[in-house]
Design a protein around this motif. Structure first.
Motif, PDB file in Angstrom:
ATOM      1  N   THR A  28       0.858  -1.037  -0.099  1.00 35.63           N
ATOM      2  CA  THR A  28       0.049   0.067  -0.113  1.00 35.63           C
ATOM      3  C   THR A  28       0.760   1.206   0.129  1.00 35.63           C
ATOM      4  O   THR A  28       0.445   2.341  -0.658  1.00 35.63           O
ATOM      5  N   HIS A  55       0.283   4.201  -2.593  1.00 32.88           N
ATOM      6  CA  HIS A  55      -0.328   3.522  -3.689  1.00 32.88           C
ATOM      7  C   HIS A  55      -2.015   3.219  -3.136  1.00 32.88           C
ATOM      8  O   HIS A  55      -2.691   2.592  -4.094  1.00 32.88           O
ATOM      9  N   GLY A  56      -2.353   3.607  -2.155  1.00 39.14           N
ATOM     10  CA  GLY A  56      -3.678   3.221  -1.350  1.00 39.14           C
ATOM     11  C   GLY A  56      -4.613   4.003  -2.002  1.00 39.14           C
ATOM     12  O   GLY A  56      -4.362   5.148  -2.582  1.00 39.14           O
ATOM     13  N   THR A  57      -6.012   3.726  -1.743  1.00 40.72           N
ATOM     14  CA  THR A  57      -7.174   4.795  -2.187  1.00 40.72           C
ATOM     15  C   THR A  57      -7.580   5.628  -0.859  1.00 40.72           C
ATOM     16  O   THR A  57      -8.548   6.571  -1.044  1.00 40.72           O
ATOM     17  N   LYS A  58      -6.702   5.592   0.294  1.00 37.39           N
ATOM     18  CA  LYS A  58      -7.263   6.776   1.074  1.00 37.39           C
ATOM     19  C   LYS A  58      -6.027   7.391   1.697  1.00 37.39           C
ATOM     20  O   LYS A  58      -4.777   6.931   1.602  1.00 37.39           O
ATOM     21  N   SER A  59      -6.262   8.459   2.140  1.00 35.31           N
ATOM     22  CA  SER A  59      -5.082   9.361   2.763  1.00 35.31           C
ATOM     23  C   SER A  59      -4.538   8.612   4.040  1.00 35.31           C
ATOM     24  O   SER A  59      -5.352   7.991   4.900  1.00 35.31           O
ATOM     25  N   PRO A  89      -3.782  10.012  -1.395  1.00 37.27           N
ATOM     26  CA  PRO A  89      -3.729   8.577  -1.842  1.00 37.27           C
ATOM     27  C   PRO A  89      -3.547   8.548  -3.545  1.00 37.27           C
ATOM     28  O   PRO A  89      -3.228   9.790  -4.148  1.00 37.27           O
ATOM     29  N   ASN A  90      -3.558   7.409  -3.928  1.00 32.10           N
ATOM     30  CA  ASN A  90      -3.121   7.142  -5.395  1.00 32.10           C
ATOM     31  C   ASN A  90      -1.955   7.860  -6.173  1.00 32.10           C
ATOM     32  O   ASN A  90      -1.999   8.733  -7.059  1.00 32.10           O
TER      33      ASN A  90
END
Length: 145
Positions: A28, A55-59, A89-90
């Protein structure tokens, strides 16, 4: 540096090793050295920049930790953790610096790096950051004698 990491994260190529996923598909958060040294002198501190990418979808509110029990030969010099703050994120990223010192000559992996999300307590153990050869003496000093 951070912008290129975000670009890399958004459009990375598949792993060149068969049956292996890229690290940013496995972790992540990743920690990568920026221009790590291939050689360092014994007992002389050296600063190494690292790029931390979410690399995750959440801060995530992250802390990077260098854990001495998992380090051999080349160890952290000074404070062993750094609060990185909230990383978007991202592909959001931050650059930090770690100070290392070599305790014995030889070839070593620099490891013991963990990233901790301070809100959830989630720990992400990182693979070894890089390998480095520790020289017993500075070759320039030897030539002058």
């Amino acid at each position: 540096v951070a912008a290129s990491a975000a670009d890399r994260s958004a459009s990375h190529a598949p792993s060149e090793i068969p049956n292996q996923k890229p690290l940013d598909d496995v972790y992540t958060v990743t920690v990568e050295p920026v221009s790590p040294p291939s050689k360092i002198a014994l007992c002389e501190p050296v600063d190494v920049q690292v790029l931390i990418v979410n690399h995750g979808t959440k801060s995530l509110d992250l802390q990077m930790q260098m854990r001495l029990p998992q380090m051999k030969g080349v160890v952290i010099c000074g404070q062993s953790f750094k609060n990185l703050g909230t990383i978007a994120p991202n592909g959001g990223s931050a650059v930090s610096t770690i100070r290392l010192i070599a305790m014995v000559p030889g070839l070593f992996f620099v490891g013991g790096c963990f990233v901790v999300d301070l809100n959830s307590g989630m720990e992400i153990k990182q693979p070894n950051l890089f390998s480095v050869f520790v020289e017993n003496e500075d070759p320039k000093k030897t030539l002058k004698q």
